[in-house]
Design an enzyme around this catalytic site. Sequence first.
Site, PDB file in Angstrom:
ATOM      1  N   CYS A 110       0.839  -1.415   0.139  1.00 22.38           N
ATOM      2  CA  CYS A 110       0.079  -0.101   0.076  1.00 22.38           C
ATOM      3  C   CYS A 110       0.946   1.269  -0.002  1.00 22.38           C
ATOM      4  O   CYS A 110       1.485   1.688  -1.110  1.00 22.38           O
ATOM      5  CB  CYS A 110      -1.102   0.082   0.944  1.00 22.38           C
ATOM      6  SG  CYS A 110      -2.591   1.159   1.008  1.00 22.38           S
ATOM      7  N   HIS A 214      -3.343  -5.322   0.484  1.00 25.02           N
ATOM      8  CA  HIS A 214      -2.892  -5.608   2.046  1.00 25.02           C
ATOM      9  C   HIS A 214      -3.115  -7.092   2.133  1.00 25.02           C
ATOM     10  O   HIS A 214      -4.037  -7.849   2.387  1.00 25.02           O
ATOM     11  CB  HIS A 214      -3.903  -5.007   2.998  1.00 25.02           C
ATOM     12  CG  HIS A 214      -3.438  -3.467   3.008  1.00 25.02           C
ATOM     13  ND1 HIS A 214      -2.675  -3.316   4.048  1.00 25.02           N
ATOM     14  CD2 HIS A 214      -3.789  -2.521   2.249  1.00 25.02           C
ATOM     15  CE1 HIS A 214      -2.580  -1.797   3.810  1.00 25.02           C
ATOM     16  NE2 HIS A 214      -3.444  -1.427   2.909  1.00 25.02           N
ATOM     17  N   GLU A 216      -1.582  -8.810   4.360  1.00 20.99           N
ATOM     18  CA  GLU A 216      -1.799  -8.970   5.704  1.00 20.99           C
ATOM     19  C   GLU A 216      -3.269  -9.071   6.231  1.00 20.99           C
ATOM     20  O   GLU A 216      -3.382  -9.810   7.334  1.00 20.99           O
ATOM     21  CB  GLU A 216      -0.923  -8.121   6.743  1.00 20.99           C
ATOM     22  CG  GLU A 216      -1.543  -6.862   6.860  1.00 20.99           C
ATOM     23  CD  GLU A 216      -1.636  -5.944   5.758  1.00 20.99           C
ATOM     24  OE1 GLU A 216      -2.097  -4.632   5.858  1.00 20.99           O
ATOM     25  OE2 GLU A 216      -1.321  -6.304   4.647  1.00 20.99           O
TER      26      GLU A 216
END
Length: 242
Positions: A110, A214, A216
């Site tokens: 990001c 993202h 994660e």
Amino acid sequence: MKPMIGICPNIRPTRNRGDAYFLLASYMDLVSRSGAMPAILPLVSTLEEARETVGRFDGLLLTGGKDLEPTRYGQTARHPDMLGPVVRNASDLYYARAAQERGTPTLGICLGIQVMNVEFGGSLLQHIPEDLPGALEHEEVGEDTDGPEHAVAVEPGTLVAKILGDGGGPVNSFHHQSVDRVAPGFRVAARSPDGVIEAIERIDHPFYVGIQWHPERMPDAPSTRRLMGAFLDAARGVPIKA
């Protein structure tokens, strides 16, 4: 031994105890569950500090956060309330440069992809809804909601295509900015259906990849497993498998 991955944190003031580093645990979990040892890096104020720190690690993870100052790519801020801490931004830019110089495997997430691009002379779209009217929804509505999801199309012949396959697959979306002019030394590796750049990579580096989504926040997705597997293979010095 597990590879050591340095992770760039954020910083924020406390009420009466000075500034505090902070990092979402999901970044640490992403690295550890993928088979590496995560470590939170200090913020640095010079390129020399970044070089010395990066030299102690096998890989670098540039994390998400608020916006870079548009003055860094020759523009005036249109949304100054969305700017991130200057000291954090400067530190990330130094780390991005140091990792590129050393050939350290680096993954930018990001804000991380934007740091990579700006540090080497690229620019950003400051606000996608203003700069690309009619674009898909890329920004989450609130912190307690899931972000929009959309497909990405990978560019044939890129490292990202080798890692993710030609299909790319669906990704999440939590950003209002994106890469505009791609910095010298990079190439576009993936786009969303509206043309927004979703991944870039250096052509002179074994693994220097920035993604706009993202992983994660989607740790069990096949794309996340493949991406992190390739990142950690590079950190181990192992050739990336197709």
